[in-house]
Design an enzyme around this catalytic site. Structure first.
Site, PDB file in Angstrom:
ATOM      1  N   HIS A 164      -1.956 161.484  57.101  1.00  0.00           N
ATOM      2  CA  HIS A 164      -2.841 162.650  57.022  1.00  0.00           C
ATOM      3  C   HIS A 164      -3.382 162.853  55.610  1.00  0.00           C
ATOM      4  O   HIS A 164      -3.054 162.098  54.682  1.00  0.00           O
ATOM      5  CB  HIS A 164      -2.125 163.906  57.523  1.00  0.00           C
ATOM      6  CG  HIS A 164      -0.888 164.302  56.766  1.00  0.00           C
ATOM      7  ND1 HIS A 164      -0.896 164.675  55.440  1.00  0.00           N
ATOM      8  CD2 HIS A 164       0.404 164.430  57.172  1.00  0.00           C
ATOM      9  CE1 HIS A 164       0.324 165.001  55.052  1.00  0.00           C
ATOM     10  NE2 HIS A 164       1.140 164.844  56.084  1.00  0.00           N
ATOM     11  N   CYS A 215       5.900 162.437  56.741  1.00  0.00           N
ATOM     12  CA  CYS A 215       4.613 161.775  57.008  1.00  0.00           C
ATOM     13  C   CYS A 215       4.140 161.029  55.760  1.00  0.00           C
ATOM     14  O   CYS A 215       4.824 160.970  54.742  1.00  0.00           O
ATOM     15  CB  CYS A 215       3.582 162.815  57.433  1.00  0.00           C
ATOM     16  SG  CYS A 215       4.035 163.767  58.905  1.00  0.00           S
TER      17      CYS A 215
END
Length: 268
Positions: A181, A189
């Site tokens: 992201h 992440c």
């Protein structure tokens, strides 16, 4: 940016110490300096709008905005490498060097490296993700389909890599919503910055637009014999399962078929 990363690090360490997890504290401290000092890649596109403006856009408006700003120049960048939007794509991630590679496959089947991006931030240290809340980014072999794209993400744009996969489930690993992201902060992440995720997202989106998928291979490091010789014993058995997949692509520039049998990764 550096101030935000420092604050995130301090907060994570406080939480980890309260939980009595000294290994987590050590992991975050070991990774603090590279996280804080790494600079983002400069790309040849107009900058994204301010975050507050971006958050007011719905998914459709976001994608229209991104395409208007990036597509003309992106198509030039791709053509210069004899690539094009819509070709099959492949993502390789190396945690130790904090690199994300984006590859594209031409009509004759050859894979071309389009670009290597610095990963702005990921949490934890080398080794697989094993449970929800362990602050680890995963290692292994994953796949992105169209339904896993998230243009409405709170982190600018995002796509889910598909953790846990069949291997993770066989190992009773837990966790969810592991993304590549935007932004510069992440727990579990891979944060790429807003400007960088826009280019990656458009290439991945185009590759899956006809119902295909994009493989995402997450490695702890470049899995050479020399580096494996220095691998820590705690993860050596797992990492040895990743080596054949790495070697096939390095040697032949083809994506091997990876299956899970008996709770292990095998190459077919």
């Amino acid at each position: 940016m550096k101030k935000r990363l420092l604050l995130l690090l301090v907060a994570a360490c406080i939480l980890a110490m309260r939980a009595g997890s000294l290994n987590v504290v050590r992991s975050w401290l070991n990774y603090a300096q590279p996280m804080v000092t790494r600079e983002s890649l400069s790309l040849p596109y107009p900058a994204p709008p301010p975050p507050e403006e971006w958050r007011r856009m719905d998914a459709g408006a976001r994608m229209s905005h991104v395409r208007a700003r990036l597509l003309p120049k992106l198509q030039e960048e791709l053509a210069a490498r004899k690539c094009a939007l819509g070709q099959p794509a492949f993502v390789r991630i190396f945690k130790e060097s904090r690199e994300l590679e984006l590859w594209l496959q031409g009509g004759s089947g050859e894979w071309t490296l389009f670009r290597t991006y610095p990963i702005a931030c990921f949490s934890g240290t080398l080794g697989p993700k094993t449970r929800e809340g362990d602050l680890q980014a995963p290692e292994g072999f994953y796949s992105v389909t169209q339904k896993m794209l998230n243009p409405a993400s709170s982190y600018h744009l995002a796509f889910n890599i598909g953790y846990p996969n069949a291997y993770d489930l066989a190992q009773q690993r837990t966790g969810s919503l592991i993304m590549v992201h935007g932004d510069v902060c992440s727990v579990g992440c891979f944060a790429m910055t807003d400007a960088v995720i826009e280019e990656i997202y458009l290439v991945v989106e185009a590759a899956v637009s006809r119902g295909g998928s994009v493989a995402v291979h997450c490695f702890p490091f470049r899995m050479t014999a020399e580096r494996m010789g220095r691998a820590e014993e705690a993860h050596r058995g797992f990492w040895e399962e990743l080596v054949p997949v790495y070697e096939v692509f390095e040697r032949e520039k083809r994506l091997p078929l990876v299956v899970v049998e008996g709770g292990k990764y095998l190459v077919r």
